[in-house]
Enzyme design. Structure first.
Site, mmCIF file in Angstrom:
data_model
loop_
_atom_site.group_PDB
_atom_site.id
_atom_site.type_symbol
_atom_site.label_atom_id
_atom_site.label_comp_id
_atom_site.label_asym_id
_atom_site.label_seq_id
_atom_site.Cartn_x
_atom_site.Cartn_y
_atom_site.Cartn_z
ATOM 1 N N PHE A 12 -1.006 -2.332 -12.225
ATOM 2 C CA PHE A 12 -0.148 -3.518 -12.393
ATOM 3 C C PHE A 12 0.876 -3.287 -13.507
ATOM 4 O O PHE A 12 2.092 -3.218 -13.257
ATOM 5 C CB PHE A 12 -1.062 -4.728 -12.658
ATOM 6 C CG PHE A 12 -0.382 -5.896 -13.304
ATOM 7 C CD1 PHE A 12 0.801 -6.424 -12.769
ATOM 8 C CD2 PHE A 12 -0.912 -6.485 -14.445
ATOM 9 C CE1 PHE A 12 1.431 -7.508 -13.380
ATOM 10 C CE2 PHE A 12 -0.295 -7.563 -15.057
ATOM 11 C CZ PHE A 12 0.887 -8.078 -14.529
ATOM 12 N N SER A 75 -7.001 2.873 -17.226
ATOM 13 C CA SER A 75 -8.312 2.267 -17.493
ATOM 14 C C SER A 75 -8.461 1.077 -16.565
ATOM 15 O O SER A 75 -7.495 0.329 -16.380
ATOM 16 C CB SER A 75 -8.403 1.751 -18.932
ATOM 17 O OG SER A 75 -9.546 0.937 -19.088
ATOM 18 N N LYS A 105 -0.098 16.080 -27.849
ATOM 19 C CA LYS A 105 -0.113 17.058 -28.951
ATOM 20 C C LYS A 105 0.632 18.339 -28.554
ATOM 21 O O LYS A 105 1.525 18.795 -29.285
ATOM 22 C CB LYS A 105 -1.567 17.378 -29.320
ATOM 23 C CG LYS A 105 -1.686 18.338 -30.474
ATOM 24 C CD LYS A 105 -3.137 18.667 -30.749
ATOM 25 C CE LYS A 105 -3.224 19.901 -31.632
ATOM 26 N NZ LYS A 105 -4.595 20.394 -31.753
ATOM 27 N N TYR A 145 -16.020 -1.848 -21.807
ATOM 28 C CA TYR A 145 -14.557 -1.905 -21.932
ATOM 29 C C TYR A 145 -14.160 -2.014 -23.395
ATOM 30 O O TYR A 145 -13.331 -1.246 -23.898
ATOM 31 C CB TYR A 145 -14.047 -3.109 -21.141
ATOM 32 C CG TYR A 145 -12.546 -3.287 -21.132
ATOM 33 C CD1 TYR A 145 -11.710 -2.379 -20.495
ATOM 34 C CD2 TYR A 145 -11.959 -4.409 -21.746
ATOM 35 C CE1 TYR A 145 -10.323 -2.573 -20.465
ATOM 36 C CE2 TYR A 145 -10.584 -4.602 -21.709
ATOM 37 C CZ TYR A 145 -9.774 -3.680 -21.074
ATOM 38 O OH TYR A 145 -8.409 -3.872 -21.049
HETATM 39 P P1 NAD Z 1 -4.763 -1.877 -13.495
HETATM 40 O O1 NAD Z 1 -6.193 -1.776 -13.107
HETATM 41 O O2 NAD Z 1 -3.814 -2.535 -12.558
HETATM 42 O O3 NAD Z 1 -4.166 -0.434 -13.854
HETATM 43 C C1 NAD Z 1 -4.935 0.602 -14.391
HETATM 44 C C2 NAD Z 1 -4.518 1.898 -13.707
HETATM 45 O O4 NAD Z 1 -5.267 2.985 -14.287
HETATM 46 C C3 NAD Z 1 -4.796 1.895 -12.215
HETATM 47 O O5 NAD Z 1 -3.645 2.302 -11.495
HETATM 48 C C4 NAD Z 1 -5.941 2.886 -12.065
HETATM 49 O O6 NAD Z 1 -5.972 3.504 -10.783
HETATM 50 C C5 NAD Z 1 -5.671 3.836 -13.218
HETATM 51 N N1 NAD Z 1 -6.869 4.593 -13.632
HETATM 52 C C6 NAD Z 1 -8.098 4.095 -13.934
HETATM 53 N N2 NAD Z 1 -8.935 5.101 -14.239
HETATM 54 C C7 NAD Z 1 -8.217 6.265 -14.139
HETATM 55 C C8 NAD Z 1 -8.531 7.638 -14.323
HETATM 56 N N3 NAD Z 1 -9.766 8.054 -14.666
HETATM 57 N N4 NAD Z 1 -7.555 8.566 -14.130
HETATM 58 C C9 NAD Z 1 -6.304 8.173 -13.753
HETATM 59 N N5 NAD Z 1 -5.946 6.870 -13.571
HETATM 60 C C10 NAD Z 1 -6.903 5.927 -13.753
HETATM 61 O O7 NAD Z 1 -4.754 -2.624 -14.926
HETATM 62 P P2 NAD Z 1 -3.535 -3.195 -15.781
HETATM 63 O O8 NAD Z 1 -3.717 -4.654 -15.922
HETATM 64 O O9 NAD Z 1 -2.262 -2.650 -15.287
HETATM 65 O O10 NAD Z 1 -3.881 -2.541 -17.214
HETATM 66 C C11 NAD Z 1 -3.235 -1.360 -17.662
HETATM 67 C C12 NAD Z 1 -3.683 -1.043 -19.091
HETATM 68 O O11 NAD Z 1 -3.358 -2.132 -19.967
HETATM 69 C C13 NAD Z 1 -5.190 -0.806 -19.226
HETATM 70 O O12 NAD Z 1 -5.397 0.223 -20.167
HETATM 71 C C14 NAD Z 1 -5.700 -2.120 -19.782
HETATM 72 O O13 NAD Z 1 -6.868 -1.942 -20.542
HETATM 73 C C15 NAD Z 1 -4.525 -2.559 -20.651
HETATM 74 N N6 NAD Z 1 -4.524 -4.019 -20.827
HETATM 75 C C16 NAD Z 1 -4.099 -4.841 -19.819
HETATM 76 C C17 NAD Z 1 -4.117 -6.210 -20.012
HETATM 77 C C18 NAD Z 1 -3.633 -7.174 -18.947
HETATM 78 O O14 NAD Z 1 -3.643 -8.375 -19.185
HETATM 79 N N7 NAD Z 1 -3.162 -6.740 -17.809
HETATM 80 C C19 NAD Z 1 -4.596 -6.754 -21.211
HETATM 81 C C20 NAD Z 1 -5.041 -5.874 -22.200
HETATM 82 C C21 NAD Z 1 -4.983 -4.508 -22.001
#
Ligand code: NAD
Ligand code: UDP
Length: 312
Positions: A12, A75, A105, A145
């Protein structure tokens, strides 16, 4: 032309970030294993300056090109995803962050870790400034998490202090907008789907717990500003407007014109009671503040759904 690697770029937030970086003239390498993301999120951003590298980041990663920025977003992020994928969440937060930092790095790139307000746990301080160290349950279901992100922050600072990597840490508060999966379980897409289907909106607990919701365009602008700054310590990025979950459900019923009722279900274990960012540091260091308030952001999210429904 600067080159940015975006891990989790098919998710997302990552897909919106890839788009913004391409608009700013970057070459973008999106690294993702599609665990919770999808090719549909990046279909429209394909082009000569965009490369998709299917790869599980828990395994060592390398790219041939010079790299200027590594944005590390990979993640699972939704509670239903990380509760379903506890070991993957811990592994991508630990090994995955090692590999992304290792890439930064060797390439001498600026590294940005997407951390989270979850590092504050169920906070005893309100609103949460970056100096608050949190109140997290390491052995509860959300620990996979929260602790993965806390470890990733510690690792990022260690690479910075010991190895001289140019790092940044953003603590992202609840963010929403187009391209969230309708059934990813997070409150906004869940309530929108329920309201559009004229089904009851499932409020957990008494609905008096609070969250602060940031529209995705504001968030992405903040990520880029932080990456382009020289800051190393964590910076909160979120919208300080704070709503109870009940208020959110009512706002979504009003925005959709739905006839849905609200029903109450059990509160998930360790669900934080309050969450609100103190964004003083983002304002002072970056000159960043959010511009899109909840009503406007909900309208934009609904409009994007209307468009895809019309296309379908
Ligand atoms: P999301 O689940 O839509 O996107 C995460 C992406 O990471 C996915 O495309 C997934 O396929 C990829 N991924 C997961 N494990 C992987 C791996 N081992 N190797 C390669 N790719 C991998 O989630 P999001 O909402 O877009 O969140 C993105 C980041 O922002 C995350 O790190 C999340 O913790 C952080 N975050 C998001 C929010 C929010 O409100 N959306 C809030 C706090 C933190
Ligand atoms: N929530 C809810 N009903 C739902 C989904 C979520 O009441 O159908 C609540 C959830 O318990 C939490 C808040 O909404 O208090 C935000 O949940 P979300 O999963 O969006 O994000 P997080 O808990 O990670 O902040």
């Amino acid at each position: 032309m600067p080159t940015s690697v975006v891990t989790g770029g098919a998710g997302f937030l990552g897909s919106h970030l890839c788009e913004e970086l391409l608009n700013r003239g970057h070459r973008v390498i999106c690294v993702d294993n599609l665990e919770t993301g999808s090719l549909a999120n990046i279909e429209h951003v394909r082009g000569d300056a965009f490369v998709f590298l299917p790869h599980d980041l828990t395994v060592h990663v390398d790219v041939a090109e010079d790299v200027d920025f590594v944005y590390h977003l990979a993640s699972p992020a939704s509670p239903i995803d990380y509760l379903r994928l506890p070991l993957q969440t811990l592994k991508v937060g630990s090994y995955g962050t090692h590999h992304a930092l290792g890439l930064a790095k060797v390439k001498r790139a600026r590294f940005l870790l997407a951390s989270t307000s979850e590092v504050y746990g169920d906070p005893q301080v309100h609103p949460q400034p970056e100096t608050y160290w949190g109140h997290v349950n390491p052995i509860g279901p959300r620990g996979v998490y929260d602790e993965a992100k806390r470890y990733a922050e510690a690792l990022t600072m260690a690479y910075h202090r010991q190895q001289g990597v140019d790092t940044a840490i953003v603590r992202i508060f609840n963010t929403y907008g187009p391209r969230m999966r309708p059934h990813d379980g997070r409150a906004i897409p869940q309530f929108i789907s329920q309201a559009l289907d004229q089904k009851p909106l499932t409020v957990y607990g008494d609905g008096l717990q609070t969250r602060s919701f940031c529209y995705v365009d504001d968030l992405v602008r903040g990520l880029v500003m932080l990456a382009e700054s020289g800051e190393h310590l964590p910076v909160n990025i979120g919208n300080p407007g704070e709503y109870t979950i009940l208020q959110l459900a009512e706002a979504i019923i009003a925005a959709t014109g739905s006839k849905s009722q609200i029903v109450y279900e059990a509160l998930p274990v360790d669900d934080p009671q309050v969450r609100q960012p103190d964004i003083t540091r983002a304002r002072q260091l970056l000159g960043w503040s959010p511009e899109i308030e909840l009503d406007e952001g909900l309208q934009r999210t609904l409009a994007s759904l209307g468009k895809s429904a019309a296309v379908a």
